[in-house]
Design a protein around this motif. Structure first.
Motif, PDB file in Angstrom:
ATOM      1  N   ASP A   1       0.894  -1.155  -0.043  1.00  0.00           N
ATOM      2  CA  ASP A   1       0.023   0.058   0.070  1.00  0.00           C
ATOM      3  C   ASP A   1       1.001   1.124  -0.152  1.00  0.00           C
ATOM      4  O   ASP A   1       1.619   1.191   0.825  1.00  0.00           O
ATOM      5  N   PRO A   2       0.850   2.384  -0.951  1.00  0.00           N
ATOM      6  CA  PRO A   2       1.498   3.232  -0.937  1.00  0.00           C
ATOM      7  C   PRO A   2       1.416   4.283   0.217  1.00  0.00           C
ATOM      8  O   PRO A   2       2.366   4.965   0.525  1.00  0.00           O
ATOM      9  N   ARG A   3       0.419   4.056   1.014  1.00  0.00           N
ATOM     10  CA  ARG A   3       0.152   5.075   2.073  1.00  0.00           C
ATOM     11  C   ARG A   3       1.314   4.875   3.197  1.00  0.00           C
ATOM     12  O   ARG A   3       1.738   5.619   3.873  1.00  0.00           O
ATOM     13  N   VAL A   4       1.802   3.410   3.302  1.00  0.00           N
ATOM     14  CA  VAL A   4       2.618   3.282   4.484  1.00  0.00           C
ATOM     15  C   VAL A   4       4.176   3.915   3.907  1.00  0.00           C
ATOM     16  O   VAL A   4       4.929   4.279   4.769  1.00  0.00           O
ATOM     17  N   PHE A   5       4.314   3.789   2.706  1.00  0.00           N
ATOM     18  CA  PHE A   5       6.012   4.221   2.190  1.00  0.00           C
ATOM     19  C   PHE A   5       5.525   5.955   2.440  1.00  0.00           C
ATOM     20  O   PHE A   5       6.556   6.261   2.894  1.00  0.00           O
ATOM     21  N   VAL A   6       4.411   6.394   2.127  1.00  0.00           N
ATOM     22  CA  VAL A   6       4.315   7.975   2.185  1.00  0.00           C
ATOM     23  C   VAL A   6       4.419   8.281   3.666  1.00  0.00           C
ATOM     24  O   VAL A   6       5.197   9.338   4.068  1.00  0.00           O
ATOM     25  N   GLU A   7       4.081   7.425   4.735  1.00  0.00           N
ATOM     26  CA  GLU A   7       3.992   7.617   6.131  1.00  0.00           C
ATOM     27  C   GLU A   7       5.419   7.519   6.725  1.00  0.00           C
ATOM     28  O   GLU A   7       5.724   8.358   7.283  1.00  0.00           O
ATOM     29  N   ALA A   8       6.031   6.684   6.217  1.00  0.00           N
ATOM     30  CA  ALA A   8       7.570   6.485   6.639  1.00  0.00           C
ATOM     31  C   ALA A   8       8.336   7.621   6.168  1.00  0.00           C
ATOM     32  O   ALA A   8       9.202   8.003   6.760  1.00  0.00           O
ATOM     33  N   CYS A   9       8.188   8.147   5.036  1.00  0.00           N
ATOM     34  CA  CYS A   9       8.807   9.290   4.370  1.00  0.00           C
ATOM     35  C   CYS A   9       8.588  10.355   5.331  1.00  0.00           C
ATOM     36  O   CYS A   9       9.471  11.255   5.683  1.00  0.00           O
ATOM     37  N   ARG A  10       7.407  10.498   5.706  1.00  0.00           N
ATOM     38  CA  ARG A  10       7.056  11.686   6.529  1.00  0.00           C
ATOM     39  C   ARG A  10       7.594  11.762   7.848  1.00  0.00           C
ATOM     40  O   ARG A  10       8.135  12.682   8.426  1.00  0.00           O
TER      41      ARG A  10
ATOM     42  N   PRO B   1       9.386  11.800  -0.710  1.00  0.00           N
ATOM     43  CA  PRO B   1       9.594  10.582  -1.296  1.00  0.00           C
ATOM     44  C   PRO B   1      10.425  10.331  -2.471  1.00  0.00           C
ATOM     45  O   PRO B   1      11.178   9.306  -2.696  1.00  0.00           O
ATOM     46  N   ALA B   2      10.571  11.298  -3.270  1.00  0.00           N
ATOM     47  CA  ALA B   2      11.317  11.263  -4.315  1.00  0.00           C
ATOM     48  C   ALA B   2      12.786  11.335  -4.057  1.00  0.00           C
ATOM     49  O   ALA B   2      13.638  11.005  -5.112  1.00  0.00           O
ATOM     50  N   ARG B   3      13.155  11.833  -2.895  1.00  0.00           N
ATOM     51  CA  ARG B   3      14.562  11.944  -2.338  1.00  0.00           C
ATOM     52  C   ARG B   3      15.030  10.931  -1.403  1.00  0.00           C
ATOM     53  O   ARG B   3      15.787  10.888  -0.687  1.00  0.00           O
ATOM     54  N   THR B   4      14.050   9.593  -1.472  1.00  0.00           N
ATOM     55  CA  THR B   4      14.201   8.495  -0.483  1.00  0.00           C
ATOM     56  C   THR B   4      14.262   7.131  -1.169  1.00  0.00           C
ATOM     57  O   THR B   4      13.344   6.925  -1.890  1.00  0.00           O
ATOM     58  N   ALA B   5      15.094   6.495  -0.707  1.00  0.00           N
ATOM     59  CA  ALA B   5      15.410   5.077  -1.189  1.00  0.00           C
ATOM     60  C   ALA B   5      14.563   4.317  -0.531  1.00  0.00           C
ATOM     61  O   ALA B   5      14.334   4.358   0.937  1.00  0.00           O
ATOM     62  N   TYR B   6      13.885   3.195  -0.928  1.00  0.00           N
ATOM     63  CA  TYR B   6      13.513   1.789   0.119  1.00  0.00           C
ATOM     64  C   TYR B   6      14.325   0.841  -0.537  1.00  0.00           C
ATOM     65  O   TYR B   6      14.203   0.422  -1.920  1.00  0.00           O
ATOM     66  N   VAL B   7      14.766  -0.014   0.642  1.00  0.00           N
ATOM     67  CA  VAL B   7      15.702  -1.190   0.082  1.00  0.00           C
ATOM     68  C   VAL B   7      14.971  -2.202   0.644  1.00  0.00           C
ATOM     69  O   VAL B   7      14.833  -2.545   1.931  1.00  0.00           O
ATOM     70  N   GLY B   8      14.707  -3.246  -0.011  1.00  0.00           N
ATOM     71  CA  GLY B   8      13.925  -4.516   0.327  1.00  0.00           C
ATOM     72  C   GLY B   8      14.362  -5.653  -0.515  1.00  0.00           C
ATOM     73  O   GLY B   8      14.836  -5.424  -1.451  1.00  0.00           O
ATOM     74  N   ASP B   9      14.013  -6.856   0.102  1.00  0.00           N
ATOM     75  CA  ASP B   9      14.221  -8.061  -0.709  1.00  0.00           C
ATOM     76  C   ASP B   9      13.255  -8.658  -1.595  1.00  0.00           C
ATOM     77  O   ASP B   9      13.471  -9.794  -2.313  1.00  0.00           O
TER      78      ASP B   9
ATOM     79  N   ALA C   1       7.671   0.755  -3.816  1.00  0.00           N
ATOM     80  CA  ALA C   1       8.058   1.627  -3.387  1.00  0.00           C
ATOM     81  C   ALA C   1       8.334   2.719  -4.707  1.00  0.00           C
ATOM     82  O   ALA C   1       8.177   3.791  -4.357  1.00  0.00           O
ATOM     83  N   ALA C   2       8.623   2.352  -5.783  1.00  0.00           N
ATOM     84  CA  ALA C   2       8.659   3.055  -6.889  1.00  0.00           C
ATOM     85  C   ALA C   2       7.354   3.601  -7.389  1.00  0.00           C
ATOM     86  O   ALA C   2       7.311   4.750  -7.670  1.00  0.00           O
ATOM     87  N   ALA C   3       6.336   2.637  -7.177  1.00  0.00           N
ATOM     88  CA  ALA C   3       5.113   3.023  -7.374  1.00  0.00           C
ATOM     89  C   ALA C   3       4.493   4.183  -6.597  1.00  0.00           C
ATOM     90  O   ALA C   3       4.060   4.861  -6.972  1.00  0.00           O
ATOM     91  N   ALA C   4       5.100   4.253  -5.389  1.00  0.00           N
ATOM     92  CA  ALA C   4       4.731   5.273  -4.180  1.00  0.00           C
ATOM     93  C   ALA C   4       5.627   6.728  -4.562  1.00  0.00           C
ATOM     94  O   ALA C   4       5.346   7.550  -3.679  1.00  0.00           O
TER      95      ALA C   4
END
Length: 250
Positions: free
Chosen positions: A168-177, A183-191, A200-203
């Motif tokens: 869900d994109p909302r969790v990525f946005v909330e984590a960036c907040r 978000p555009a200047r934040t990397a998400y790293v996962g397996d 993450a890219a979609a968010a």
């Protein structure tokens, strides 16, 4: 701005920073030795693959807020027993099963060898870091502490934060907040290619897929990888490659 391609990095925890696959192997081994007498190593390996694959999608239903953690875990335990010869677990029997499983699982939590150095390099370059995970915040915090990673980062968003999880994109946005980064200047790293990097890219984040050597949890085709790259996802096989992907100084 740091000069890097991003200002912050959010990390997945399981099988990205912590070797959860190995910990599951210990837990499943203990369960089978307890409930399926005579289970050999080949059986344990098949059971481990089945547990990680979760073909019924029970854990993902939990991350969508459709079921409870206990309900999905008990269902998966009974499916495992049905497939490999264990007894049916009612509520009381499941409580005992869960104690056996957790004793092995928690006791085997260790950081991947590349995790500490990658975190030190990212932080040393002036980036802010945090974690976004599809497990409960307190549980994952305990995992970071046992793996010795809590000195580097904290859990910013767990599945219990908003009652939902990745993709869900909302969790990525909330984590960036919470991290304090765009978000555009934040990397998400996962397996996980789908729920981590592609989601993450979609968010609107920079998705980085850590495709570690060894059996994947679910099949990923060459076409899947090509589509992810076309969507802007970076693919690495180790966190040692992360600084270069992020444009950090050598």
């Amino acid at each position: 701005m740091t000069g890097a391609s991003v200002d912050g990095v959010l990390f997945d925890i399981d099988d990205t920073l912590v070797d959860t696959r190995a910990a599951f192997a210990v837990a499943i081994g203990q369960v089978l030795r307890t409930y399926v007498p005579g289970a050999d190593e080949a059986t344990v390996a098949r059971a481990l693959a089945a547990w990680r694959a979760d073909a019924g999608g029970h854990y993902r239903a939990y991350t969508r807020g459709e079921t409870t953690y206990r309900a999905q875990r008990m269902t998966r335990a009974n499916e495992l027993h049905a497939a490999f010869g264990g007894p049916v677990l009612d509520d009381d029997a499941y409580d005992v099963w869960d104690e056996v499983f957790e004793a092995g699982f928690v006791g085997a939590w260790t950081a991947h060898p590349d995790a500490h150095d990658a975190l030190r390099r990212v932080i040393g370059a002036g980036l802010v870091v945090g974690s976004l995970t599809n497990a409960a915040t307190d549980y994952q915090t305990s995992k970071l502490v046992r793996a010795g990673l809590d000195q580097h980062l904290e859990v910013l968003v767990g599945v219990d934060t908003l009652g939902i999880g990745k993709p869900d994109p909302r969790v990525f946005v909330e984590a960036c907040r919470r991290l304090g980064t765009d978000p555009a200047r934040t990397a998400y790293v996962g397996d996980e290619l789908d729920v981590d990097a592609r989601a993450a890219a979609a968010a609107g984040l920079v998705g980085v897929w850590v495709d570690r050597p060894g059996p994947r949890r679910v099949p990923v085709t060459d076409a899947d990888v090509a589509a992810a790259r076309a969507a802007g996802v970076h693919v690495v096989t180790s966190l040692d490659e992360l600084p270069e992907v992020l444009g950090l100084p050598g």
